[in-house]
Design a protein around this motif. Structure first.
Motif, short mmCIF file in Angstrom:
data_model
loop_
_atom_site.label_atom_id
_atom_site.label_comp_id
_atom_site.label_asym_id
_atom_site.label_seq_id
_atom_site.Cartn_x
_atom_site.Cartn_y
_atom_site.Cartn_z
N THR A 1 32.06 45.07 33.43
CA THR A 1 32.35 45.65 34.75
C THR A 1 33.25 44.76 35.60
N LEU A 2 33.71 43.63 35.05
CA LEU A 2 34.54 42.69 35.81
C LEU A 2 35.84 43.37 36.23
N PRO A 3 36.12 43.47 37.54
CA PRO A 3 37.36 44.11 37.97
C PRO A 3 38.57 43.22 37.73
N ILE A 4 39.67 43.84 37.36
CA ILE A 4 40.92 43.10 37.15
C ILE A 4 42.03 43.79 37.94
N GLN A 5 43.03 43.02 38.32
CA GLN A 5 44.22 43.55 38.99
C GLN A 5 45.45 43.19 38.16
N TYR A 6 46.28 44.17 37.91
CA TYR A 6 47.51 43.96 37.15
C TYR A 6 48.50 45.02 37.61
N ILE A 7 49.72 44.94 37.11
CA ILE A 7 50.70 45.98 37.38
C ILE A 7 51.42 46.32 36.08
N MET B 1 43.48 35.42 41.51
CA MET B 1 44.26 36.37 40.71
C MET B 1 43.88 37.82 40.91
N TYR B 2 42.59 38.09 41.14
CA TYR B 2 42.11 39.46 41.02
C TYR B 2 41.49 40.04 42.28
N THR B 3 41.79 39.47 43.44
CA THR B 3 41.26 40.05 44.68
C THR B 3 42.36 40.21 45.73
N ALA B 4 43.59 40.35 45.32
CA ALA B 4 44.71 40.43 46.25
C ALA B 4 44.60 41.64 47.17
N ASP B 5 45.02 41.44 48.40
CA ASP B 5 45.17 42.54 49.35
C ASP B 5 46.52 43.20 49.08
N HIS C 1 40.84 49.30 40.42
CA HIS C 1 41.66 50.20 39.61
C HIS C 1 41.22 50.19 38.15
N ALA C 2 40.82 49.02 37.65
CA ALA C 2 40.40 48.91 36.25
C ALA C 2 39.44 47.74 36.10
N THR C 3 38.70 47.75 35.02
CA THR C 3 37.80 46.66 34.68
C THR C 3 38.15 46.12 33.30
#
Length: 332
Positions: free
Chosen positions: A184-190, A271-275, A219-221
């Motif tokens: 369930t770890l959330p990740i941020q990427y583009i 890395m993974y909590t950007a506004d 958006h994704a885990t």
């Protein structure tokens, strides 16, 4: 629109070029000739690493916008920007969230503290290079004509860093696969293609200044990303999830040996909590993780399963021997 792409034959640059061509834009690609540019562009050959003389092919011509992804010496951005400032309308520089001073606080927006950088620097560490590139572009074009696209983790087709390709390759092999949890770890990427579309929309709308550009939180885990890899490859892989504390105790290295994954803590927050509310307000749309994964696998298969690798970036991922060592240390 007339686009000048500095680079444009690999990964992010190629995604920008293809997105522009799909819009019917006139595209000129300035590159070193190491890779073939996409069909339909005007190709200019040069090498900005050789100094101003390497930019001779850009001595004439005018464009509405230039997009630059350069991540080495900021002086190369400076030289190109100075040369083009009077003949190009806007400058979009694909920067990085690495420009924020470490450690970047959780939820950091574009007004966070920045690393030092100079447009006149030669070879410097990545964060300082990207900050220097921002400053170089702004110095030549002015703040009102410069867009700084501060990307986070970038994945998708054409990836030449190896993170998502490694996971796809490993999972395609099947069998038990060490999966860094929690799922369930959330990740941020583009996705590079979403970065490209947003950047072209932004320059067409006349936007300027810095924008954090990654997917919104949630958006994704990690689980969704790796489950999508299993489905895309059609393998019999069995994801065996391990908790962060156990993985770290077993000596597994986040990010490098286990690409994309970061345990909760300082690096994760950075890395993974950007506004990204500013970019979302300016139209950022991110496709589902399953689409990014499936399209990347299709691209990999077209290459025979082996992705290109940037020579200036280290190989990532666990070797079979290291994976066995970590699994053994976990008691598996």
């Amino acid at each position: 629109m007339r686009l000048l792409m500095l680079g444009g034959t690999e990964f992010v640059g190629r995604a920008v070029v293809e997105a522009a061509l799909d819009r019917g834009w006139e595209v000129t690609v300035f590159h070193r000739g190491r890779h073939a540019p996409p069909a339909g562009v005007t190709s200019l050959i040069g090498d900005r690493t050789t100094g101003p003389e390497g930019l001779a092919a850009l001595a004439t011509g005018s464009w509405d916008v230039v997009v630059d992804t350069w991540s080495a010496a900021p002086s190369a951005v400076r030289d190109a920007a100075r040369l083009l400032a009077d003949r190009v309308g806007r400058f979009a520089y694909v920067s990085s969230r690495s420009v924020y001073a470490w450690p970047a606080a959780a939820g950091l927006a574009e007004d966070g503290p920045l690393v030092e950088g100079s447009p006149d620097d030669g070879e410097v560490p990545y964060a300082e290079a990207k900050r220097g590139g921002e400053l170089a572009a702004t110095a030549a074009f002015g703040a009102d004509r410069t867009l700084s696209v501060r990307a986070g983790l970038i994945i998708g087709p054409y990836e030449n860093v190896g993170r998502l390709p490694w996971w796809l390759g490993r999972i395609a092999q099947g069998g038990p696969v060490l999966a860094p949890g929690p799922a369930t770890l959330p990740i941020q990427y583009i996705d590079a293609r979403d970065l490209a579309e947003w950047t072209l929309d932004a320059v067409a709308a006349g936007l300027s200044g810095p924008y954090n550009l990654v997917s919104p939180p949630g958006h994704a885990t990690m689980g969704e990303l790796l489950d999508a890899c299993v489905r895309a490859t059609g393998s019999d892989a069995e994801l065996r999830w391990a908790e962060p504390e156990a993985l770290l105790a077993a000596g597994a290295a986040p990010w490098s040996e286990l690409p994309v994954w970061l345990p909760p803590g300082e690096m994760f927050d950075a890395m993974y909590t950007a506004d990204v509310s500013r970019a979302v307000g300016a139209g950022l749309r991110c496709r589902p993780a399953a689409e990014t994964v499936a399209d990347t696998w299709t691209w990999l298969e077209s290459l025979g399963g082996t992705a290109p690798q940037r020579p200036d970036r280290p190989q990532v991922g666990l070797s079979p021997e290291r994976e066995a060592e970590v699994v053994a240390a976990l008691g598996g």
